[in-house]
Design a protein around this motif. Structure first.
Motif, PDB file in Angstrom:
ATOM      1  N   GLU A 191      10.544   2.138  -6.194  1.00 13.54           N
ATOM      2  CA  GLU A 191      10.262   3.597  -5.986  1.00 13.54           C
ATOM      3  C   GLU A 191       9.206   3.848  -5.521  1.00 13.54           C
ATOM      4  O   GLU A 191       8.881   5.012  -4.885  1.00 13.54           O
ATOM      5  CB  GLU A 191      10.177   4.196  -7.455  1.00 13.54           C
ATOM      6  CG  GLU A 191      11.290   3.996  -8.620  1.00 13.54           C
ATOM      7  CD  GLU A 191      10.760   2.824  -9.464  1.00 13.54           C
ATOM      8  OE1 GLU A 191      11.465   1.634  -9.387  1.00 13.54           O
ATOM      9  OE2 GLU A 191       9.535   2.837  -9.870  1.00 13.54           O
ATOM     10  N   ALA A 192       8.331   2.842  -5.158  1.00 13.47           N
ATOM     11  CA  ALA A 192       6.771   3.074  -4.586  1.00 13.47           C
ATOM     12  C   ALA A 192       6.687   3.610  -3.132  1.00 13.47           C
ATOM     13  O   ALA A 192       5.950   4.315  -2.763  1.00 13.47           O
ATOM     14  CB  ALA A 192       6.089   1.937  -4.696  1.00 13.47           C
ATOM     15  N   GLY A 193       7.856   3.140  -2.203  1.00 16.40           N
ATOM     16  CA  GLY A 193       7.614   3.324  -0.879  1.00 16.40           C
ATOM     17  C   GLY A 193       6.579   2.667  -0.051  1.00 16.40           C
ATOM     18  O   GLY A 193       5.887   3.560   0.743  1.00 16.40           O
ATOM     19  N   ALA A 194       6.123   1.568  -0.594  1.00 12.28           N
ATOM     20  CA  ALA A 194       4.944   1.013  -0.014  1.00 12.28           C
ATOM     21  C   ALA A 194       5.220   0.224   1.253  1.00 12.28           C
ATOM     22  O   ALA A 194       6.301  -0.192   1.693  1.00 12.28           O
ATOM     23  CB  ALA A 194       4.478  -0.271  -1.123  1.00 12.28           C
ATOM     24  N   VAL A 195       4.005   0.216   2.031  1.00 13.90           N
ATOM     25  CA  VAL A 195       4.032  -0.638   3.450  1.00 13.90           C
ATOM     26  C   VAL A 195       3.033  -1.913   3.121  1.00 13.90           C
ATOM     27  O   VAL A 195       2.041  -1.825   2.217  1.00 13.90           O
ATOM     28  CB  VAL A 195       3.814   0.472   4.569  1.00 13.90           C
ATOM     29  CG1 VAL A 195       4.531   1.324   4.827  1.00 13.90           C
ATOM     30  CG2 VAL A 195       2.198   0.845   4.214  1.00 13.90           C
ATOM     31  N   VAL A 218       0.744  -1.216   0.152  1.00  6.35           N
ATOM     32  CA  VAL A 218      -0.093  -0.137   0.048  1.00  6.35           C
ATOM     33  C   VAL A 218       0.876   1.113   0.033  1.00  6.35           C
ATOM     34  O   VAL A 218       1.714   1.406   0.700  1.00  6.35           O
ATOM     35  CB  VAL A 218      -1.086   0.015   1.287  1.00  6.35           C
ATOM     36  CG1 VAL A 218      -1.755   1.271   1.403  1.00  6.35           C
ATOM     37  CG2 VAL A 218      -2.110  -1.251   0.861  1.00  6.35           C
ATOM     38  N   THR A 219       0.399   2.132  -1.010  1.00  7.35           N
ATOM     39  CA  THR A 219       1.289   3.355  -0.922  1.00  7.35           C
ATOM     40  C   THR A 219       0.528   4.655  -0.549  1.00  7.35           C
ATOM     41  O   THR A 219       1.111   5.650  -0.314  1.00  7.35           O
ATOM     42  CB  THR A 219       1.679   3.629  -2.568  1.00  7.35           C
ATOM     43  OG1 THR A 219       0.426   3.608  -3.322  1.00  7.35           O
ATOM     44  CG2 THR A 219       2.729   2.681  -3.068  1.00  7.35           C
ATOM     45  N   SER A 220      -0.976   4.490  -0.516  1.00  9.25           N
ATOM     46  CA  SER A 220      -1.807   5.487  -0.281  1.00  9.25           C
ATOM     47  C   SER A 220      -2.871   4.954   0.705  1.00  9.25           C
ATOM     48  O   SER A 220      -3.566   4.050   0.138  1.00  9.25           O
ATOM     49  CB  SER A 220      -2.387   6.202  -1.396  1.00  9.25           C
ATOM     50  OG  SER A 220      -1.215   6.569  -2.228  1.00  9.25           O
ATOM     51  N   LEU A 221      -3.378   5.640   1.683  1.00  4.37           N
ATOM     52  CA  LEU A 221      -4.319   5.258   2.453  1.00  4.37           C
ATOM     53  C   LEU A 221      -4.873   6.382   3.286  1.00  4.37           C
ATOM     54  O   LEU A 221      -4.129   7.296   3.843  1.00  4.37           O
ATOM     55  CB  LEU A 221      -3.906   4.302   3.750  1.00  4.37           C
ATOM     56  CG  LEU A 221      -4.982   3.744   4.345  1.00  4.37           C
ATOM     57  CD1 LEU A 221      -5.630   2.476   3.517  1.00  4.37           C
ATOM     58  CD2 LEU A 221      -4.382   2.848   5.845  1.00  4.37           C
ATOM     59  N   ALA A 222      -6.049   6.753   2.809  1.00  3.54           N
ATOM     60  CA  ALA A 222      -6.821   8.114   3.354  1.00  3.54           C
ATOM     61  C   ALA A 222      -8.392   8.054   3.411  1.00  3.54           C
ATOM     62  O   ALA A 222      -8.971   6.994   2.857  1.00  3.54           O
ATOM     63  CB  ALA A 222      -6.358   9.230   2.444  1.00  3.54           C
ATOM     64  N   LEU A 223      -8.790   8.561   4.534  1.00  2.00           N
ATOM     65  CA  LEU A 223     -10.335   8.551   4.494  1.00  2.00           C
ATOM     66  C   LEU A 223     -10.789   9.866   3.878  1.00  2.00           C
ATOM     67  O   LEU A 223     -10.405  10.834   4.260  1.00  2.00           O
ATOM     68  CB  LEU A 223     -10.667   8.505   6.268  1.00  2.00           C
ATOM     69  CG  LEU A 223     -12.406   8.343   6.539  1.00  2.00           C
ATOM     70  CD1 LEU A 223     -12.476   6.838   6.098  1.00  2.00           C
ATOM     71  CD2 LEU A 223     -12.328   8.762   8.102  1.00  2.00           C
ATOM     72  N   ASP A 224     -11.324   9.460   2.839  1.00  2.00           N
ATOM     73  CA  ASP A 224     -11.859  10.686   1.676  1.00  2.00           C
ATOM     74  C   ASP A 224     -13.314  10.828   1.795  1.00  2.00           C
ATOM     75  O   ASP A 224     -14.130   9.695   1.967  1.00  2.00           O
ATOM     76  CB  ASP A 224     -11.505  10.287   0.349  1.00  2.00           C
ATOM     77  CG  ASP A 224      -9.964  10.204   0.101  1.00  2.00           C
ATOM     78  OD1 ASP A 224      -9.376  11.220   0.829  1.00  2.00           O
ATOM     79  OD2 ASP A 224      -9.663   9.722  -0.873  1.00  2.00           O
TER      80      ASP A 224
END
Length: 275
Positions: free
Chosen positions: A89-93, A40-46
């Protein structure tokens, strides 16, 4: 042993250890695997309106998750830092489907309705979408998919029972434009047609100066969408300079509004974005 990936139109033929065009699928020991699974590279409550979905549970929040990789090559990509990235390059977790479902449930108390698979192209890692979406449905929550619609019918059929709403990019209505983006208009139209039969679908077209901004093209697109359903929402969105088109000007707002008015001749719900 060389294997062919069947997820999308490219049918990448991969030697062991080789990664496909999307950078998210590879041949591992003679078997095609999803190498961005749980990365996962992005996680947000939108707000759900940011997906954009304007006619599906408006006013709600949704936990949005993205990985890396994409099977198109749009020169105007708005999320190129992750969609055009590979694992280095993604910097994922790492977030497992179980962890994602748990996070979605934790945020339920502050208005979260489920999970949205978005930001990069989620269907290049469709197995993670499937496994996570199944757990989220088990919790009585919703699943949203934001996709370019460039995937096989088999992938779509596997996911449709788990997905409550989709926003699908209809990037252009000219085959030659789709070819420049590394895609195929016929495939996307078939994907939209099938999805709209069983799921809440909204569409997005980005208005890119000199590439996707013709009145006649919008007229044809809106007429085709109306043939599936006049009530299918269309988001007509303004381009801002990004990625390989960073030297261009943003789309003139008047142009976006005029094209939205063209679409309204055929469709009941047309929304303007980024203006």
């Amino acid at each position: 042993m060389k294997e062919t990936c069947q997820v999308c139109i490219h049918h990448c033929s991969l030697e062991p250890g080789q990664t496909g065009l999307c950078r998210a699928r590879k041949n591992e020991n003679g078997r095609i695997i999803c190498s961005n699974y749980g990365q996962v590279t992005s996680l947000a409550l939108d707000p759900i309106e940011k997906k954009p979905l304007h006619r599906y549970r408006p006013g709600s929040l949704i936990l949005s998750v993205g990985s890396y990789g994409c099977n198109l090559r749009c020169s105007f990509c708005q999320n190129h830092e992750i969609s055009m990235a590979g694992p280095e390059e993604a910097g994922a977790v790492s977030i497992s489907p179980e962890d994602l479902a748990q996070k979605a449930e934790e945020y339920k108390a502050i208005g979260n309705i489920g999970a949205a698979f978005t930001y990069n192209e989620p269907l290049v890692g469709w197995e993670y979408v499937r496994d996570s979406a199944w757990l989220i449905k088990e919790l009585g929550m919703d699943n949203v998919l934001v996709t370019n619609g460039t995937a096989s019918r088999e992938v779509l059929e596997e996911l449709l029972p788990l997905i409550d709403a989709m926003n699908i990019d209809l990037k252009a209505f000219r085959e030659e434009t789709y070819r420049k983006l590394g895609g195929d208009l016929k495939t996307v139209k078939e994907f939209i047609t099938r999805a709209a039969a069983d799921c809440h679908v909204e569409l997005t077209t980005l208005i890119v100066p000199g590439m996707i901004d013709g009145t006649e093209e919008m007229e044809e697109e809106a007429r085709w969408i109306a043939s599936l359903g006049k009530d299918i929402p269309l988001h007509v969105t303004r381009f801002f300079p990004r990625y390989q088109m960073a030297d261009r000007d943003a789309t003139e707002t008047g142009r976006v509004y005029r094209l939205a008015d063209t679409a309204r001749k055929y469709l009941e719900h047309v929304f303007v974005g980024n203006c």
